[in-house]
Each structure stands twice: as structure tokens, then as C-alpha cells.
Motif scaffolding. Structure first.
Motif, PDB file in Angstrom:
ATOM      1  N   GLU A 437      45.798  27.623  39.269  1.00 49.65           N
ATOM      2  CA  GLU A 437      46.937  28.141  40.263  1.00 49.65           C
ATOM      3  C   GLU A 437      47.249  29.653  40.043  1.00 49.65           C
ATOM      4  OE1 GLU A 437      51.736  27.238  40.870  1.00 49.65           O
ATOM      5  OE2 GLU A 437      50.431  25.930  39.841  1.00 49.65           O
ATOM      6  N   LYS A 438      47.226  30.160  38.798  1.00 44.87           N
ATOM      7  CA  LYS A 438      47.322  31.494  38.591  1.00 44.87           C
ATOM      8  C   LYS A 438      46.439  32.393  39.091  1.00 44.87           C
ATOM      9  CE  LYS A 438      50.142  30.910  34.253  1.00 44.87           C
ATOM     10  NZ  LYS A 438      50.177  31.253  32.756  1.00 44.87           N
ATOM     11  N   LEU A 439      45.217  32.016  39.366  1.00 48.23           N
ATOM     12  CA  LEU A 439      43.954  32.930  39.357  1.00 48.23           C
ATOM     13  C   LEU A 439      43.567  32.758  40.772  1.00 48.23           C
ATOM     14  CD1 LEU A 439      42.189  32.217  36.043  1.00 48.23           C
ATOM     15  CD2 LEU A 439      43.223  34.372  36.865  1.00 48.23           C
ATOM     16  N   THR A 440      43.750  31.979  41.729  1.00 51.32           N
ATOM     17  CA  THR A 440      43.218  31.832  42.869  1.00 51.32           C
ATOM     18  C   THR A 440      43.609  32.750  43.822  1.00 51.32           C
ATOM     19  OG1 THR A 440      42.824  29.218  42.510  1.00 51.32           O
ATOM     20  CG2 THR A 440      42.882  30.304  44.785  1.00 51.32           C
ATOM     21  N   PRO A 441      42.995  33.655  44.381  1.00 54.85           N
ATOM     22  CA  PRO A 441      43.521  34.592  45.447  1.00 54.85           C
ATOM     23  C   PRO A 441      43.969  34.206  46.720  1.00 54.85           C
ATOM     24  CG  PRO A 441      41.658  35.532  44.142  1.00 54.85           C
ATOM     25  CD  PRO A 441      41.546  34.137  44.200  1.00 54.85           C
ATOM     26  N   ASP A 442      44.695  34.690  47.350  1.00 54.94           N
ATOM     27  CA  ASP A 442      45.147  34.138  48.911  1.00 54.94           C
ATOM     28  C   ASP A 442      44.724  35.474  49.876  1.00 54.94           C
ATOM     29  OD1 ASP A 442      46.672  36.232  48.266  1.00 54.94           O
ATOM     30  OD2 ASP A 442      48.631  35.551  48.880  1.00 54.94           O
ATOM     31  N   PHE A 443      43.776  36.132  49.521  1.00 55.69           N
ATOM     32  CA  PHE A 443      42.932  37.025  50.389  1.00 55.69           C
ATOM     33  C   PHE A 443      41.652  36.725  50.611  1.00 55.69           C
ATOM     34  CE2 PHE A 443      43.605  38.957  46.233  1.00 55.69           C
ATOM     35  CZ  PHE A 443      42.330  39.364  45.888  1.00 55.69           C
ATOM     36  N   PRO A 444      40.881  37.342  51.520  1.00 55.25           N
ATOM     37  CA  PRO A 444      39.512  37.153  51.729  1.00 55.25           C
ATOM     38  C   PRO A 444      38.728  37.552  50.661  1.00 55.25           C
ATOM     39  CG  PRO A 444      40.637  37.609  53.872  1.00 55.25           C
ATOM     40  CD  PRO A 444      41.519  37.927  52.704  1.00 55.25           C
ATOM     41  N   ILE A 445      37.654  37.057  50.200  1.00 53.80           N
ATOM     42  CA  ILE A 445      36.749  37.741  49.482  1.00 53.80           C
ATOM     43  C   ILE A 445      35.950  38.836  49.867  1.00 53.80           C
ATOM     44  CG2 ILE A 445      34.850  36.214  49.893  1.00 53.80           C
ATOM     45  CD1 ILE A 445      34.246  35.949  47.009  1.00 53.80           C
ATOM     46  N   PHE A 446      35.773  39.862  49.096  1.00 54.41           N
ATOM     47  CA  PHE A 446      35.154  41.182  49.459  1.00 54.41           C
ATOM     48  C   PHE A 446      36.259  42.066  49.987  1.00 54.41           C
ATOM     49  CE2 PHE A 446      31.087  38.707  49.126  1.00 54.41           C
ATOM     50  CZ  PHE A 446      30.489  39.727  48.438  1.00 54.41           C
ATOM     51  N   SER A 447      37.659  41.636  50.481  1.00 54.22           N
ATOM     52  CA  SER A 447      38.374  42.652  50.906  1.00 54.22           C
ATOM     53  C   SER A 447      38.839  43.719  49.721  1.00 54.22           C
ATOM     54  CB  SER A 447      39.645  41.633  51.328  1.00 54.22           C
ATOM     55  OG  SER A 447      40.522  41.037  50.639  1.00 54.22           O
ATOM     56  N   LYS A 448      38.886  43.397  48.670  1.00 58.21           N
ATOM     57  CA  LYS A 448      38.749  44.164  47.587  1.00 58.21           C
ATOM     58  C   LYS A 448      37.817  44.059  46.431  1.00 58.21           C
ATOM     59  CE  LYS A 448      42.255  42.603  44.213  1.00 58.21           C
ATOM     60  NZ  LYS A 448      44.013  42.553  43.715  1.00 58.21           N
ATOM     61  N   ARG A 449      37.750  44.919  45.689  1.00 55.48           N
ATOM     62  CA  ARG A 449      36.530  44.866  44.810  1.00 55.48           C
ATOM     63  C   ARG A 449      36.185  43.386  44.014  1.00 55.48           C
ATOM     64  NH1 ARG A 449      35.408  48.809  39.464  1.00 55.48           N
ATOM     65  NH2 ARG A 449      33.381  47.963  38.732  1.00 55.48           N
ATOM     66  N   ILE A 450      35.174  42.941  44.249  1.00 53.36           N
ATOM     67  CA  ILE A 450      34.936  41.687  43.594  1.00 53.36           C
ATOM     68  C   ILE A 450      34.667  42.042  41.993  1.00 53.36           C
ATOM     69  CG2 ILE A 450      34.159  40.272  45.484  1.00 53.36           C
ATOM     70  CD1 ILE A 450      31.406  40.651  44.543  1.00 53.36           C
ATOM     71  N   VAL A 451      34.830  40.910  41.063  1.00 51.96           N
ATOM     72  CA  VAL A 451      34.531  41.053  39.906  1.00 51.96           C
ATOM     73  C   VAL A 451      33.528  40.152  39.238  1.00 51.96           C
ATOM     74  CG1 VAL A 451      35.503  41.353  37.454  1.00 51.96           C
ATOM     75  CG2 VAL A 451      36.987  41.791  39.390  1.00 51.96           C
ATOM     76  N   MET A 452      32.511  40.607  38.614  1.00 52.78           N
ATOM     77  CA  MET A 452      31.442  39.636  37.964  1.00 52.78           C
ATOM     78  C   MET A 452      31.895  39.006  36.570  1.00 52.78           C
ATOM     79  SD  MET A 452      28.876  40.347  39.750  1.00 52.78           S
ATOM     80  CE  MET A 452      28.181  41.242  41.136  1.00 52.78           C
TER      81      MET A 452
END
Length: 648
Positions: A437-452
Motif C-alpha cells: 500500500e505504501k509503495l504502489t505509485p499512482d502515476f504511469p511508469i516511466f513518467s519519472k525516473r524508474i529505479v532498478m
């Protein structure tokens, strides 16, 4: 141990790969461990045998379309046996490189998808197959006149490249570097787990492909040694003034030169360097400060920033707080979690985390042997890594107009990547719905820097690790207090809070012709340039990765740097060939280019209403990303469009 004293020199420009190679256990181990598609390319390169391409093309697919597909073992063994024969038998290899048409066919078969003609020139350069002769040897070229000097700011990836290419073009130059050694951000950044998201065998100069990377994604120490090895090979330090800071650039219209005020950081003495052209090669990832949090000055323990990390800090058994959850934090947390007694991670924003098994993987010695000794292996291996780390990712950031403007994804492909990331998260955080719940983003993936994910999720599920998403209200003398009323007593605070990306030229005062002042021209966060490199009103001033020149859809900063350095020298050459003293873009070209950027940006993920990151300024305008493909930038920067420039 002080990492500054560790050395693991990269083998640069070592073309000792000759045929035949003695048959032996090292060669056979290399053929077993090496990438199969790359071995196929080597075999065809050495034999020009197209029949093997026909055999394999039905079995090779892009890694993201059919990851579980297995190439038949009999095909694999046949390839290895034939290549072993060619490598070990005198006269078995055909002399010369394959014709270009065959090279193009090899590329498409090797990656399992078409490599179109528009990519070929860039690929031939970036894979290390071709490099133009030094420009100063070009017949009929107008050479730089005596006394013509170029000043380069920064001795990181781009500044060192500029020095190499300016030397090859016959330009007298000086490089100003505030640090005590080369490498830029990779010299300074020494926090636990520091590394690069871009693959090692791609994140380097196209003309200096090193076989010595220890990991498939380089660690900070690997990067430091790579740049030191480049500086050694090309004797670059003779043109570098270390521990020197640039304070201001002032254009002298009468003499058509820049007066550059610099300070020797050891003595505090200032002097002025007169330069005919300036190349601003510093990046944004070196401007950091501790976060503005109430009470931060009252803290009695150890506090440090990831970008200014003190390697002498002993974390073993300590209670540690990490502020931030971006790329640096993910590396730090994964690295230190097992040695600290308690770890509290304070989340400011959410990030999409991608599973890439190679991010922590070491390069086997057998593969290093192949890179060192098997002819053309390192070039074809770089081509493969480059292909899947560059423009192949571009469709992820393009909006599909049929998708909702404010949805959680911008296209079917983008949604597929989101599901891939979610699947990895669910697997790693099974049994921890609180973390999900804490970690799931609510924005499209790649709209800001992704993390490995290099162990981030594994660290967060450890019993002594806490992820706190309540905002920090105050730093106390003994720890951190959050809005939910909780207090954390800690011995060390690590601020992984990023950089000040907002001002692309930092606090550098730049005064151009006719009263132009960059602080005024770029006031109200209107940072814009022509091709991210030049600005009207600032003759002979060039910059690297300027406004809207960032490769934010892919790994490719090295491609942008090579393209922009090439472009700068092409502009200067054009100016000198015209008998002129100055070159700058016209206002009309500048306006047209930026209108084009803005029009394209409407179709890109970075203008999604939920996209908020350092890619945008405070008004939400994406000032960082280049909204087209890398191949478009590369092709457009082969040389200046003459009518777009004022040459006087």
C-alpha cells in the motif's frame, strides 16, 4: 580502505585480438559463457556466412517478447563448433569487414527485430565499428588560427570527451575542474552501493569499449577507474586545471572572446581566462545540499548527504535513518540493511521499481576473456546492449490518444510495463500488504525516473527495517520526528534527497552580447536552448545536456554527449571556414525549435497530469527530456543547419 587509492585499470584500445587463437580451456570456457547471439554475429563477421543467419533468425526474439524461449541445443553446438574452427584455424576467417548490407542483416537477426536504415550510421559509430579520422587531418579544412582557445567547464564524462575531440580537431583548449581528479559525479559519489542504471558495456565512449567491467551495471569504483584510464591513455590531465572553479562568463563584443573568471580553490586566487569559445560540460548531478527540515542544525549525531558521503563512517551496528526513496536511496538501503542494527527509511515520494536481474550480476571471467580476445566480440556485444537500452524503450513514453488523459497508463505497452513492475513487487512483498500500500505509485511508469531493484524490496521486509511514509516534521538532537507523532532515535542520518536540478547552469553568472544575461533570459524558469546546446545572444557558447536534451526515455547520456561535442566542433569549423569570429543560433530558429519541442511534448508521458519529478520545472513544464528518439538527435546533430545560425 580509501577508494581513491584502489585501482583496477581498464584495458583501453587494446587490439591484441589476432587470429588464429590457440585452442585451450580459456577459449572453450569463453565460448560456453559468452552471449550466444553475439557469438553468432562474430561468426558471420569473420566468415560472411549468411546461411547461419537463416538458421538462427527463427530462433532469436527480442528479450521482452518471448523471454522463456530456448534456442535448440543442436543449433547452439553447431555454432560453437564452427566458430571454434574459425578462431583456431589459420586462414579460416575471411579478411575484411562484411559489406554494409550484410552488417545490416546481421544487426536485425541478432536482435530479433528490424534495424532500419536510419539507425545504421549511429549504430556503426556507437558499436565501435567506425570512427572518423581526426578532423585536423581532413584535407582542405580551415584549421583553428593560432591563439584560438576553447574553454571546457568540467572533467566528467562529457568534459573529458570534449578534450579528446578538441585535440583531434586541432583546437587549443583548457578544461576547468573543481574536483581534484577526473570523473565528475562518478569521482565524488561514494555512498554505499553507488552504481549506474545504464549497462556497463554501453555507458562508455563508443571509441573506448572496455572489456574490464566487473559488473553488468557499473559500480562507482568501476566508473572512476574507467575515466582515470581514459585520462591516462589520452594524456588529458595536461590540459586540465584541477581544484579550480568557474565563477562567471562575460562576453567581450569588441574582441569576440569570453572573459572567464576562475578561482583556484587551494589558494583562493582568482584570474581571468580569455577564450574564443566555451563548452559548459558540467551536469546537474553535482549540486546538492542538506534538505530544508526544521531542526536539522540541532542534530548531534552524524548527518551526511549521499552526494557528499564520507566513506569513513562506520555503520555497523548503528541505528540509521535514510531520507528519500529514489535511486540513490534504493542502492544505499540495499547495501547497508544487513549491517545496521535498525534502519528507518523515510519516504517522500513513490517510485516505480523495475526488476533487472543483471543490475547486481558480476561479469564472469570467461566473458571478460571473450571481450578481450575474440575479434569483434566486444563491438557486437555493445551493439546488443545498446539496442535494448536505447530507442527500443521509446514507445513506453508516447501517449496513446485512446487512453484516458489522467489514467494510470498512457498506452498498452506502458500498462504492460506497469503490470511487470507490479508483479515483481507482489512477489517480493508477499505477506506485507502494508508495504504494498505504501509503495504502489499512482502515476504511469516511466513518467519519472524508474529505479532498478538491487535488493531494495528484500531490505524493506527485514524485521529491523521500517518504511515510514508519514512526513518528517522535525529533526531533533537525537533523531527524527514525523507527523504521526512517532520519534526515531538514530545515530546516523543519510540524506538521499537528490540534487538541485532546477538551475541548469547553477549559480554561474553568464553575460552575453548586447546586455544578454542568462539569469534574466532564463528567469521564471524559462530555460530553453536550440538543440539543447546553443542560445541566441551567447556567441560561441555551447552546453551539454541543456534544456530538453536529456535522454529520459532510455540510457543514453553518453550518446547525447558524443552528439553534442561533435556538434560543437562542427559549428566552430563552419564558423572558421566562413572567415567569421562568432556563431550563434538565430532567434527565429530558437523559437521554431522550442515550439517543436512543446508541440511534441503534448504527446509524451512527461505532460501527464500525474507526472511530477525533476524532469519538470515548478510550473510543470518538462524542461529536461528530449521528446524524440536518440537516433533523431544523433542524425540532427551531424552539423549545423546553416540558415539557423548567425555567423559573423
Amino acid at each position: 580502505m580509501d577508494m581513491r587509492t584502489q585501482t583496477s585499470p581498464h584495458r583501453l584500445g587494446d587490439d591484441s585480438r589476432t587470429l588464429p587463437i590457440a585452442d585451450g580451456p580459456e577459449l572453450r570456457a569463453a565460448l560456453e559463457a559468452a552471449n550466444l547471439q553475439t557469438l553468432l554475429m562474430v561468426y558471420v563477421h569473420l566468415t560472411h556466412d549468411e546461411s547461419m543467419l537463416e538458421t538462427f533468425k527463427v530462433h532469436i526474439h527480442p528479450p521482452y517478447t518471448n523471454p522463456d524461449y530456448q534456442i535448440p541445443q543442436d543449433c547452439i553446438e553447431d555454432l560453437r563448433e564452427k566458430l571454434l574452427y574459425v578462431l583456431t584455424t589459420p586462414g579460416a576467417a575471411r579478411p575484411g569487414d562484411p559489406p554494409l548490407d550484410l552488417m545490416k542483416k546481421m544487426m536485425s537477426v541478432g536482435v530479433g527485430e528490424p534495424v532500419e536504415d536510419e539507425f545504421i550510421p549511429m549504430v556503426m559509430e556507437q558499436a565501435g565499428f567506425q570512427r572518423t579520422a581526426p578532423r585536423k587531418e581532413k584535407p582542405g579544412r580551415t584549421p583553428p588560427p593560432p591563439g584560438f582557445k576553447v574553454l571546457v567547464i568540467g572533467a566528467g564524462l562529457t568534459g573529458l570527451l570534449a578534450s579528446i575531440e578538441l585535440e583531434r580537431a586541432g583546437y587549443d583548449h583548457v578544461v576547468i575542474e573543481k574536483n581534484e581528479e577526473v570523473g565528475g559525479t562518478w569521482w565524488k559519489n561514494r555512498y554505499p552501493g553507488v552504481g549506474v542504471d545504464t549497462p556497463s558495456h554501453f555507458y562508455s565512449y563508443s571509441f573506448e569499449i572496455s572489456p574490464e567491467w566487473n559488473h553488468y551495471h557499473p559500480h562507482g569504483a568501476d566508473m572512476r577507474e574507467y575515466f582515470r584510464s581514459v585520462a591516462d591513455k589520452y594524456d588529458l590531465r595536461r590540459n586540465i586545471r584541477f581544484q579550480t572553479k568557474v565563477h562567471s562568463l562575460e562576453y567581450d563584443e569588441k574582441d569576440a572572446v569570453w572573459n572567464v573568471t576562475v578561482e583556484d580553490l587551494k589558494s583562493g586566487k582568482r584570474d581571468v581566462i580569455r577564450a574564443n569559445a566555451v563548452f559548459n560540460a558540467f551536469g546537474t548531478a553535482d549540486r546538492w545540499s542538506l534538505p530544508d527540515i526544521k531542526g536539522i542544525d540541532s542534530y548531534k549525531g552524524i548527518i551526511t548527504h549521499s552526494a557528499g558521503y564520507d566513506e569513513t563512517i562506520d555503520l555497523k551496528g548503528k541505528r540509521v535513518a535514510v531520507i528519500g526513496t529514489g535511486a540513490s536511496s534504493a542502492q544505499i538501503v540495499a547495501t547497508i540493511a544487513s549491517e545496521v542494527s535498525e534502519l528507518a527509511v523515510f519516504m517522500r515520494t513513490k517510485h516505480w521499481m523495475i526488476n533487472n536481474p543483471e543490475v547486481t550480476k558480476e561479469v564472469p571471467e570467461a566473458v571478460k576473456w571473450a571481450l578481450r580476445h575474440i575479434p569483434h566480440y566486444k563491438e557486437w556485444f555493445r551493439f546488443r546492449v545498446f539496442w535494448f537500452a536505447a530507442d527500443g524503450l521509446y514507445p513506453n513514453v508516447v501517449k496513446d490518444p485512446s487512453y484516458p488523459e489522467d489514467g494510470i497508463a498512457v498506452s498498452a505497452l506502458n500498462e504492460g510495463m506497469r503490470q511487470y513492475a507490479l508483479s515483481h513487487m507482489r512477489h517480493k512483498l508477499a505477506g506485507r500488504p502494508d508495504l504494498m500500500e505504501k509503495l504502489t505509485p499512482d502515476f504511469p511508469i516511466f513518467s519519472k525516473r524508474i529505479v532498478m531493484d538491487a535488493g531494495w524490496y528484500d531490505a524493506l521486509v527485514m524485521p529491523h527495517v521500517t518504511l515510514e511514509d508519514s512526513p518528517i516534521t522535525e529533526i531533533t538532537p537525537t533523531g527524527i520526528r514525523t507527523a504521526n507523532g512517532r520519534e526515531y532515535e538514530v545515530d546516523v542520518i543519510i540524506c538521499a534527497t537528490g540534487f538541485r536540478h532546477g538551475k541548469l547552469v547553477k549559480d554561474l553568472k553568464i553575460t552575453g552580447r548586447e546586455g544578454h544575461d542568462l539569469a534574466v533570459d532564463w528567469a521564471d524558469e524559462e530555460e530553453r536552448a536550440y538543440m539543447g546546446t546553443t542560445i541566441p545572444g551567447y556567441p560561441n557558447y555551447f552546453m551539454s545536456v541543456g534544456p530538453n536534451a536529456g535522454p529520459n526515455h532510455a540510457g543514453g547520456l553518453n550518446i547525447v554527449s558524443e552528439a553534442q561535442v561533435h556538434y560543437m566542433i562542427e559549428c566552430l569549423d563552419h564558423m572558421l571556414a566562413s572567415g567569421a569570429r562568432t556563431i550563434e543560433p538565430t532567434q527565429e530558429a530558437f523559437v521554431r525549435h522550442n515550439r517543436r519541442i512543446d508541440d511534441r511534448m503534448k504527446h509524451m508521458i512527461w505532460t501527464h497530469p500525474k507526472s511530477k519529478s525533476y524532469y519538470q520545472n515548478s510550473k510543470g513544464r518538462p524542461v529536461g527530456p528530449w521528446p524524440f528518439r536518440l537516433v533523431d538527435m544523433w542524425n540532427e546533430m551531424r552539423g549545423p543547419v546553416r540558415e539557423d545560425f548567425r555567423v559573423e
